[in-house]
Design an enzyme around this catalytic site. Structure first.
Site, PDB file in Angstrom:
ATOM      1  N   LYS A  76       0.825  -1.207   0.000  1.00  0.00           N
ATOM      2  CA  LYS A  76       0.000   0.000   0.000  1.00  0.00           C
ATOM      3  C   LYS A  76       0.862   1.261   0.000  1.00  0.00           C
ATOM      4  CE  LYS A  76      -3.907   2.034   2.559  1.00  0.00           C
ATOM      5  NZ  LYS A  76      -4.836   1.847   3.694  1.00  0.00           N
ATOM      6  N   SER A 145      -9.585   2.180   2.537  1.00  0.00           N
ATOM      7  CA  SER A 145      -8.611   2.911   1.745  1.00  0.00           C
ATOM      8  C   SER A 145      -7.607   2.018   1.027  1.00  0.00           C
ATOM      9  CB  SER A 145      -7.862   3.884   2.648  1.00  0.00           C
ATOM     10  OG  SER A 145      -7.122   3.191   3.654  1.00  0.00           O
ATOM     11  N   SER A 169     -10.547  -0.204   6.573  1.00  0.00           N
ATOM     12  CA  SER A 169      -9.803  -0.103   5.318  1.00  0.00           C
ATOM     13  C   SER A 169      -9.173  -1.395   4.816  1.00  0.00           C
ATOM     14  CB  SER A 169      -8.718   0.968   5.443  1.00  0.00           C
ATOM     15  OG  SER A 169      -9.300   2.237   5.618  1.00  0.00           O
TER      16      SER A 169
END
Length: 210
Positions: A76, A145, A169
């Site tokens: 990420k 996210s 997330s």
């Protein structure tokens, strides 16, 4: 015949350990899938195929380095990587190099993982969505996210990806994209080197195929 990029992380590691395939073979299979699907899914914020292949080739030249030996990972974009930019999902920090690995990335490298690329995060891991689309229906959200990590795993681009969760997330994009999301106990995996939103809630976790 099942393509290497479609196998689970455990299957890939076992095949590499048995000498049936190489880390380079697996990395090439993932890169081929990315080439075929990335234009539609847009799961990656940064990817350098030659950088990934060089990591794989180096692993193939030596003995097994750990439980993730030869396994490609997505990371990420809010988690620092020494050899790839970490832009926190924002145009403001696009191309930002931190010259260090986050603790979780360092652990994965030491266990033999190939850092395939940086996956899309919503801006600052908050509410403004990134470019990623749901791999099953581009008209639907992939969730956030950790949208890029979930979509990359779900679409067969990578067998495993690192994400993070403050509220939902990991579990939300995992459910939206149809993959497995694991949010471990808070503090179980070090957050050092990851963007902080909440000291008492931020958690590093993973996405897998099974």
């Amino acid at each position: 015949m099942t393509n290497l990029n479609e196998l689970s992380g455990r299957e890939i590691v076992a095949m590499i350990a048995a000498g049936d395939v190489s880390a380079e073979d697996v990395t090439r299979s993932c890169l081929s899938r990315i080439e075929a699907r990335e234009n539609d899914v847009q799961a990656f914020q940064f990817i350098d195929p030659e950088l990934a292949l060089n990591q794989a080739r180096a692993l193939d030249l030596g003995p097994s380095t750990g439980v993730l030996h030869g396994l490609p990972l997505g990371v990420k974009d809010i988690i620092e990587t020494i050899d790839m930019p970490t832009g926190w999902g924002s145009e403001i920090y696009e191309g930002r190099m931190t010259e260090r690995d986050a603790a979780c990335v360092s652990l994965c490298r030491s266990a033999g993982a190939v850092m395939l690329g940086k996956t899309v995060s919503s801006e600052f891991a908050a509410y403004s969505p990134g470019k990623t689309r749901n791999p099953h229906d581009p008209e639907r959200t992939p969730g956030g996210s950790s949208s890029g990590s979930a979509a990359a795993v779900a679409s067969g681009m990578v067998p495993l990806a690192i994400g993070s969760q403050t509220a939902g997330s990991i579990i939300r994009p995992a459910s939206f994209c149809g993959t497995v999301g694991f949010k471990p106990t808070h503090g179980r995996i070090s957050r050092h080197g990851a963007l902080m939103l909440s000291r008492t809630l931020d958690t590093v976790g993973v996405f897998g195929r099974t």
